[in-house]
Design a protein around this motif. Structure first.
Motif, mmCIF file in Angstrom:
data_model
loop_
_atom_site.group_PDB
_atom_site.id
_atom_site.type_symbol
_atom_site.label_atom_id
_atom_site.label_comp_id
_atom_site.label_asym_id
_atom_site.label_seq_id
_atom_site.Cartn_x
_atom_site.Cartn_y
_atom_site.Cartn_z
ATOM 1 N N ILE A 66 24.363 58.739 70.718
ATOM 2 C CA ILE A 66 24.502 59.654 69.587
ATOM 3 C C ILE A 66 24.475 58.856 68.296
ATOM 4 O O ILE A 66 25.094 57.787 68.206
ATOM 5 N N GLU A 67 23.790 59.352 67.281
ATOM 6 C CA GLU A 67 23.814 58.707 65.974
ATOM 7 C C GLU A 67 25.045 59.175 65.199
ATOM 8 O O GLU A 67 25.294 60.380 65.089
ATOM 9 N N ILE A 236 16.329 70.990 64.949
ATOM 10 C CA ILE A 236 16.375 69.914 65.951
ATOM 11 C C ILE A 236 16.973 68.660 65.319
ATOM 12 O O ILE A 236 17.891 68.037 65.871
ATOM 13 N N LEU A 237 16.452 68.277 64.147
ATOM 14 C CA LEU A 237 16.934 67.072 63.469
ATOM 15 C C LEU A 237 18.375 67.230 62.987
ATOM 16 O O LEU A 237 19.093 66.241 62.838
ATOM 17 N N GLY A 238 18.799 68.470 62.778
ATOM 18 C CA GLY A 238 20.104 68.725 62.191
ATOM 19 C C GLY A 238 21.232 68.936 63.166
ATOM 20 O O GLY A 238 22.347 69.269 62.758
ATOM 21 N N GLY A 239 20.996 68.777 64.475
ATOM 22 C CA GLY A 239 22.089 68.813 65.441
ATOM 23 C C GLY A 239 22.202 70.066 66.275
ATOM 24 O O GLY A 239 23.221 70.276 66.937
ATOM 25 N N ASP A 257 17.957 60.891 70.335
ATOM 26 C CA ASP A 257 16.528 61.202 70.272
ATOM 27 C C ASP A 257 16.283 62.522 69.550
ATOM 28 O O ASP A 257 15.386 62.632 68.707
ATOM 29 N N PHE A 258 17.068 63.539 69.894
ATOM 30 C CA PHE A 258 16.908 64.832 69.231
ATOM 31 C C PHE A 258 17.220 64.718 67.737
ATOM 32 O O PHE A 258 16.528 65.295 66.895
ATOM 33 N N GLN A 259 18.257 63.965 67.385
ATOM 34 C CA GLN A 259 18.634 63.821 65.981
ATOM 35 C C GLN A 259 17.552 63.135 65.154
ATOM 36 O O GLN A 259 17.477 63.343 63.937
ATOM 37 N N VAL A 429 9.191 59.533 75.458
ATOM 38 C CA VAL A 429 8.199 60.574 75.206
ATOM 39 C C VAL A 429 8.376 61.175 73.810
ATOM 40 O O VAL A 429 7.431 61.698 73.222
ATOM 41 N N VAL A 430 9.579 61.057 73.251
ATOM 42 C CA VAL A 430 9.850 61.609 71.918
ATOM 43 C C VAL A 430 9.038 60.921 70.825
ATOM 44 O O VAL A 430 8.875 61.466 69.741
ATOM 45 N N GLY A 431 8.543 59.695 71.118
ATOM 46 C CA GLY A 431 7.675 59.051 70.144
ATOM 47 C C GLY A 431 8.085 57.679 69.664
ATOM 48 O O GLY A 431 7.440 57.100 68.795
ATOM 49 N N TRP A 432 9.163 57.094 70.259
ATOM 50 C CA TRP A 432 9.550 55.741 69.851
ATOM 51 C C TRP A 432 8.594 54.687 70.385
ATOM 52 O O TRP A 432 8.519 53.577 69.871
ATOM 53 N N SER A 433 7.884 55.006 71.446
ATOM 54 C CA SER A 433 7.267 53.992 72.303
ATOM 55 C C SER A 433 6.282 53.077 71.570
ATOM 56 O O SER A 433 5.499 53.505 70.729
ATOM 57 N N THR A 434 6.354 51.793 71.935
ATOM 58 C CA THR A 434 5.383 50.819 71.450
ATOM 59 C C THR A 434 4.419 50.409 72.571
ATOM 60 O O THR A 434 3.678 49.440 72.440
ATOM 61 N N LYS A 435 4.448 51.158 73.670
ATOM 62 C CA LYS A 435 3.562 50.857 74.782
ATOM 63 C C LYS A 435 2.110 51.155 74.408
ATOM 64 O O LYS A 435 1.827 51.920 73.491
#
Length: 440
Positions: A66-67, A236-239, A257-259, A429-435
């Motif tokens: 959690i952030e 979604i970004l707001g919790g 991830d959702f945050q 899958v949320v989009g962080w990936s550097t693969k």
């Protein structure tokens, strides 16, 4: 609807007499923080440990991330979960960046829990090795959850959210280093560029369990009980959404991830430039075939009703949910909505199996985020937070007690062999990936 997130960039974390943020350092009053954690009488023992990128530390079983955040109006950061209901995604929040609160089991894990290596070769497999992490390491008296493969672990995850809100409140009255503003005009707003394609993001959240306590929650509501619905991306970004405790760990989307959902932020950044971002169609992953078909139908009709030209479908999971994923893509394509899918795949330890349980010729644009069954072998770590044996003993999705060929996941010297499945939120899958993809 306009969401302002004021960011405070954390460069170090330490313990001290007062919880505060000063000179880029987050200081935590450990005793006070633990009192927040122990508000739940189910938590029998707890500790807080700080770990940093590059530390030769292995953390397992990790249950949630959690952030740390707060709202300036005093409302909870997770409406319908930690406090009263309100519409998320509007107003002002403050966030401590570059760090997270990790909820870690002290003794018991389950197949939805994962592993993080903060240093060494294993660090590359998860986004969370690059964060400063406040590890809440705890155990509970909830005997009904022990030795249960699909544990709920509500007490630990809720304690992690309370701790994140407590830490976030230390910057409530400070001026942030920067402010991110997220605003999206209505679908019918005349300011939208009619020449740009209209794009919707479909999020298929983890919702397979028909019993309470396992699935992702929207405003505290179990996603298994809902039909696909149109949501503002700010929500979604707001919790508005928190992570569940069922999905095999590399496939899971944490609350962090959702945050911070990178795909949502990317679509915001392209709005008015290359696309018209319409919003999020929040869908679910179902058990029975008729439920899957119904959800796909609803997604397609919502997309048509809002005038979408294209859609991105992101799947939280694999296996049975692949049927929902492909059905949704096919329904959208049949509705004349050009669709791209984001998912991981399960091609077996040798990479030779069919990547998704269900396939269709109309699903001809899919981005793979990796193979859940990829074998990972890592040397011993000098320090383990949690309990290393849980990887082998408790049925973590990528671990095992013994294999006829490979032996146990956890060896006597502390080295491990496991599938990528057990890497905490490892497929990103949320989009962080550097693969990247490579052809051979």
């Amino acid at each position: 609807m306009e969401l302002h997130i004021g960011n405070f960039y954390v460069k170090d974390i330490k313990f001290g007499d007062k919880t505060k943020f000063e000179n880029s350092t987050l200081t935590i009053n450990k005793e006070e923080a633990l009192s927040i954690v122990k508000e739940d009488s189910h938590i029998t023992e707890a500790d807080i440990i700080i770990v940093k990128p590059g530390d030769m530390v292995r953390i397992v079983p990790v249950k949630e991330a959690i952030e740390p955040r707060c709202r300036l109006d005093g409302k909870t950061i997770f409406p319908g979960v930690l406090g009263p209901m309100y519409r998320a995604g509007d107003g002002v929040m403050h966030a401590l960046k570059n760090c997270s609160v990790l909820a870690v089991g002290k003794h018991w894990g389950g197949f939805q829990d994962g592993l993080i290596d903060m240093g060494g070769e294993g660090a590359k497999y998860t986004y969370y090795s690059g964060l400063l992490n406040v590890c809440l390491v705890a155990d509970t008296d909830e005997e009904f959850e022990k030795r249960e493969q699909q544990k709920k672990n509500k007490a630990l995850r809720w304690a992690g959210m309370r701790l994140a809100e407590y830490l976030g409140n230390c910057v409530k009255d400070q001026k942030p280093e920067e402010v991110e503003t997220y605003s999206l005009p209505s679908i019918t707003d005349a300011s939208r560029d009619a020449k740009l394609p209209k794009v919707a993001l479909v999020l298929q959240a983890q919702s397979q369990m028909e019993n309470d306590g396992y699935n992702d929650l929207v405003y505290g509501w179990d996603t298994n009980r809902m039909l696909p619905t149109l949501m503002h991306p700010n929500e979604i970004l707001g919790g508005a959404v928190i992570s569940g405790s069922f999905m095999p760990c590399s496939s899971k989307w944490s609350t962090y991830d959702f945050q911070n959902f990178p795909m949502i932020k990317k679509l915001f950044s392209e709005h008015g430039k290359t696309i018209n971002f319409l919003g999020v169609i929040f869908s679910n992953l179902n058990v029975a075939l008729d439920q899957k078909e119904r959800a796909a139908l609803f997604v397609a009709q919502i997309a048509n009703n809002i005038g979408a030209d294209a859609a991105i479908v992101a799947e939280e999971g694999y296996g049975n949910p692949d049927a929902d994923f492909i059905a949704c893509i096919v329904a959208l394509e049949d509705a004349k909505v050009k669709t791209v899918g984001l998912t991981n795949e399960c091609t077996g330890r040798d990479g030779a199996s069919q990547p998704l349980v269900t396939l269709d010729e109309k699903a001809d644009a899919i981005v793979s985020c990796g193979n859940v069954s990829e074998m990972i072998e890592l040397p011993p770590m000098p320090t383990v937070i949690g309990e290393l044996e849980s990887l082998a003993r408790d049925g973590l999705s990528g671990g095992w007690s013994n294999d006829a060929v490979l032996g146990p996941s956890v060896r006597e010297d502390g080295s491990i062999i496991m599938e990528n499945n057990a890497m905490f939120c490892g497929d990103m899958v949320v989009g962080w990936s550097t693969k990247t993809m490579a052809e051979f």
